[in-house]
Design a protein around this motif. Structure first.
Motif, PDB file in Angstrom:
ATOM      1  N   THR A 118      42.142  88.934  36.953  1.00  0.00           N
ATOM      2  CA  THR A 118      40.637  88.710  36.229  1.00  0.00           C
ATOM      3  C   THR A 118      40.929  89.683  34.884  1.00  0.00           C
ATOM      4  OG1 THR A 118      39.542  88.557  38.357  1.00  0.00           O
ATOM      5  CG2 THR A 118      38.229  89.245  36.457  1.00  0.00           C
ATOM      6  N   HIS A 144      39.592  81.016  27.121  1.00  0.00           N
ATOM      7  CA  HIS A 144      38.228  81.035  27.507  1.00  0.00           C
ATOM      8  C   HIS A 144      37.427  81.383  26.049  1.00  0.00           C
ATOM      9  CE1 HIS A 144      34.382  81.189  29.658  1.00  0.00           C
ATOM     10  NE2 HIS A 144      34.133  82.375  29.272  1.00  0.00           N
ATOM     11  N   GLU A 146      33.166  81.667  24.782  1.00  0.00           N
ATOM     12  CA  GLU A 146      31.754  82.011  25.238  1.00  0.00           C
ATOM     13  C   GLU A 146      31.037  82.287  23.902  1.00  0.00           C
ATOM     14  OE1 GLU A 146      29.550  84.437  28.780  1.00  0.00           O
ATOM     15  OE2 GLU A 146      31.774  84.170  28.908  1.00  0.00           O
ATOM     16  N   THR A 162      34.157  87.556  31.248  1.00  0.00           N
ATOM     17  CA  THR A 162      35.228  87.568  32.465  1.00  0.00           C
ATOM     18  C   THR A 162      35.681  86.061  32.515  1.00  0.00           C
ATOM     19  OG1 THR A 162      33.548  89.077  33.489  1.00  0.00           O
ATOM     20  CG2 THR A 162      35.349  88.286  34.958  1.00  0.00           C
ATOM     21  N   TYR A 163      37.122  86.290  32.867  1.00  0.00           N
ATOM     22  CA  TYR A 163      37.808  84.980  32.856  1.00  0.00           C
ATOM     23  C   TYR A 163      39.019  85.572  33.993  1.00  0.00           C
ATOM     24  CZ  TYR A 163      40.866  81.092  32.235  1.00  0.00           C
ATOM     25  OH  TYR A 163      41.504  79.936  32.403  1.00  0.00           O
ATOM     26  N   SER A 164      39.228  84.397  35.147  1.00  0.00           N
ATOM     27  CA  SER A 164      40.377  84.781  36.078  1.00  0.00           C
ATOM     28  C   SER A 164      41.228  83.566  35.878  1.00  0.00           C
ATOM     29  CB  SER A 164      39.843  84.727  37.201  1.00  0.00           C
ATOM     30  OG  SER A 164      38.965  85.904  37.693  1.00  0.00           O
TER      31      SER A 164
END
Length: 525
Positions: A118, A144, A146, A162-164
Motif C-alpha cells: 500500500t 493512480h 485522484e 491511498t493505492y494498493s
C-alpha cells in the motif's frame, strides 16, 4: 512663480488584488498625496473582522496580517478623509492559497514479492483542496490519479491518497512518485506542482553503521565539530545519540543522524554512541567514536590554604589547577624582588612547612602543553611578631638633671611594628608614642626618674622591654616640672631588621628647666 498645488490622491499597495499563502505575512498599504493631515479607516466587505493590525502614520496607513489566515479572504476597503469634505476610497481583493510543502510518501507493509503493498501519499495543509490533483506513478507509469472537485473546504487540510498493488520481484528498487498539483490559473504563485519519490525497497538493516567526525576525532578547543551517523537501512531508521560521561552515566543528546557542536569545549570530550533502530525489521545497531578536544591551558587558578598571609612557623599549601588537553604540565617558580628567578618547583602543589620570613615573595604558576602556556601569580606574605629588639639609651640610663635622654630601638617584624613608651606612675601610666623608634626626653628632672616600659607590637604579637632611668643632681628651679616630649612614632620596615636613627639633641635647652614646644619642634627638624 505660481504656486503648484498637488491634488488630493490615494493608492493601495499592492493594487486591486493580491495572492497570499496562508501562514505567511501580508501588509496592505494605503498611501496619500496632496493632503497634509489625512485620516484613514479600513473595513472589509460585509463588515467582517479585519483580522489584522492597523498602523496609521502621517500620510499612509498599513494593515498587517501576521500570519495570514483564512479569515483574511476578503475585499478590503481603505477610506481616506482630507478635511471634512474630501473623501476617497479604494479596495483590494485578498485571495488565499496554501501549498507549503512536498508530499509525504509511506509504503507499507514490508515489500515481499507476491504480496500487496500500500502506497500512501499525504499532501499537508492544502487550500483550496477542490483544485488539488494527485498522481501516483511507478517510474513513468501512472498507477493512480485522484481529484478533489467535490471538496468544500473552508480552511487548510491535509489530503491523503491511498493505492494498493501487487509488486513483482522486478519492482524492487523502482521509484514510486507522488505528484501533487494546485493548478489555479488566475492566481500567481509558485510552485503549483510538488513532487516526492521513494524507492520500493525490501526492508533490511540497519547494517554497516559507522560514525564520521569532521574535522576529526581530535579537534581544537573552540573549533566546530560535526559527527555524522552513516548506516544502511530500509526503511530509514530512528537514530539516537548518547554520550558516556565520566561518572559512568549516559547523557541522551538528540535524535538525528548529525550531531553538531558549534564551538567544542574540553567538556565535550568523551565516548559518543550512535544507536540506529529499524522499527520495521526490529533490529538495532550501534557505532561509537572517542572524541578528544585538544587545546592550550585555560582557566588556570591558584588556591592558597590557609591564606596568602600566614604567621611564621605555619604551613602553607599553594595549589595550581588548569584545564587543557593534553593535560598541562604545572610548575612553580619564586621571583626575587628584582624580578629575577630565585627557585623552581616541579609540581602542581607547593607546600612550605615551618614558613620563614625569607619565604615571602611572588610565586608564579605556569601551566604548559604543546599548544601554549598560561601563567598566574600570587604574593605570599609571612607575618612575624616583633623580635630581636635592641634598645639603646643615650647618653646612659643614669643622667644628670638638665640633660636630654634619647631612647632608640630596632626590631624585626612583619607587618611593621608600632612602638609605645609608657612611664610607670603611681596614679596612672603616661603613654608616649614614637616615630622611627626614637623617644627624646628633654631637660630631664628627678621627676623623670623611674621605670619605662617600651611596648613593641604588630597584628601578630608584641614584646615589652623595661628601661630604668635615674636622674641625679638638682636643677636651678626644682618646682617647675619639665614635660616629656615625644618627637616621632616608630614603624619598622617590612620583613627586614631596621635600626632606628640615633638622634642626638645638643644641650641648647635652658638649664633652668623652662621648656618651649616650638623650640623642641625646631630641634626635631
Amino acid at each position: 512663480l505660481p504656486i503648484v498645488v498637488t491634488a488630493f490622491e490615494m493608492e493601495i499597495i499592492p493594487a486591486n488584488r493580491i495572492v497570499a499563502q496562508i501562514g505567511e505575512t501580508l501588509i496592505l498599504t494605503c498611501n496619500t498625496t496632496g493632503c497634509a493631515s489625512p485620516s484613514f479607516s479600513w473595513r472589509t466587505q460585509m463588515d467582517n473582522p479585519l483580522g489584522g493590525t492597523v498602523n496609521n502614520r502621517r500620510t499612509y496607513s498599513t494593515l498587517s496580517m501576521n500570519p495570514v489566515s483564512i479569515v483574511n479572504s476578503h475585499d478590503y476597503l481603505c477610506t481616506v478623509f482630507c478635511g471634512e469634505k474630501e473623501k476617497k476610497e479604494k479596495s483590494i481583493k485578498v485571495e488565499l492559497y496554501s501549498f507549503p510543502s512536498d508530499p509525504i510518501i509511506e509504503i507499507s507493509p514490508s515489500l515481499v514479492a507476491g504480496e500487496p503493498v500500500t502506497v500512501i501519499c499525504k499532501i499537508p495543509d492544502v487550500y483550496p483542496s477542490d483544485r488539488l490533483e494527485v498522481l501516483l506513478k511507478k517510474e513513468e507509469h501512472v498507477l493512480h490519479e485522484e481529484h478533489f472537485y467535490e471538496d468544500d473546504s473552508t480552511n487548510t487540510e491535509t489530503k491523503t491518497v491511498t493505492y494498493s498493488f501487487n509488486p513483482t520481484a522486478e519492482d524492487i528498487g523502482k521509484e514510486i512518485t507522488c505528484v501533487a498539483k494546485l493548478p489555479i490559473a488566475n492566481m500567481d504563485f509558485e510552485p503549483k506542482e510538488r513532487v516526492t519519490s521513494q524507492k520500493l525497497n525490501a526492508n533490511f538493516g540497519p547494517q554497516n553503521t559507522v560514525i564520521t567526525a569532521s574535522p576529526g576525532s581530535s579537534p581544537m578547543e573552540g573549533d566546530p565539530l560535526k559527527l555524522t551517523c552513516v548506516t544502511e537501512s530500509s526503511p530509514p531508521p530512528q537514530i539516537i545519540w548518547r554520550k558516556h560521561l565520566a561518572n559512568e552515566s549516559i547523557q541522551h543528546l538528540i535524535e538525528n543522524n548529525v550531531l553538531s557542536i558549534p564551538h567544542a569545549r574540553f567538556t565535550d570530550s568523551g565516548l559518543y554512541v550512535c544507536e540506529v533502530i529499524n522499527l520495521v525489521t526490529n533490529k538495532t545497531q550501534k557505532a561509537t567514536v572517542d572524541i578528544i578536544i585538544q587545546g592550550g591551558p585555560k582557566n588556570t587558578m591558584i588556591s592558597v590554604i590557609p591564606a596568602t598571609a600566614v604567621k611564621e612557623g605555619e604551613t602553607v599549601t599553594m595549589k595550581c589547577t588548569s584545564s587543557g588537553n593534553p593535560a598541562p604540565v604545572i610548575s612553580w617558580r619564586k621571583k626575587k624582588a628584582t624580578g629575577e628567578l630565585e627557585k623552581t618547583f616541579k609540581d602542581a602543589t607547593l607546600t612550605i612547612q615551618n614558613i620563614k620570613s625569607q619565604d615571602l615573595g611572588l610565586y608564579e604558576c605556569e601551566a604548559y602543553n604543546q599548544f601554549g602556556k598560561e601563567e598566574k601569580a600570587v604574593k605570599l606574605l609571612v607575618q612575624v611578631p616583633p623580635q630581636n629588639i635592641t634598645v639603646l639609651v643615650y647618653p646612659s640610663e643614669n643622667v644628670k638633671e638638665g640633660e636630654n635622654v634619647t631612647i632608640t630601638c630596632s626590631t624585626y617584624s612583619n607587618p611593621p611594628s608600632q612602638m609605645v613608651l609608657k612611664k610607670v606612675h603611681q596614679e596612672k601610666e603616661i603613654i608616649l608614642p614614637s616615630v622611627n623608634g626614637t623617644f627624646i626626653l628633654y631637660n630631664v628632672t628627678k621627676n623623670d626618674t623611674g621605670r619605662y616600659l617600651l611596648d613593641v607590637f604588630n597584628e601578630v604579637g608584641n614584646n615589652i622591654k623595661v628601661i630604668e632611668i635615674a636622674v641625679v643632681g638638682r636643677m636651678e628651679k626644682t618646682d617647675q616640672m619639665i614635660p616629656l616630649i615625644i618627637v616621632f612614632s616608630c614603624v619598622t620596615a617590612i620583613a627586614v631588621p631596621v635600626v632606628a636613627i640615633l638622634i642626638y639633641v645638643s644641650r641648647k635647652a635652658k638649664i633652668n628647666g623652662s621648656y618651649s614646644l616650638v623650640k623642641a619642634l625646631r630641634l626635631k627638624v
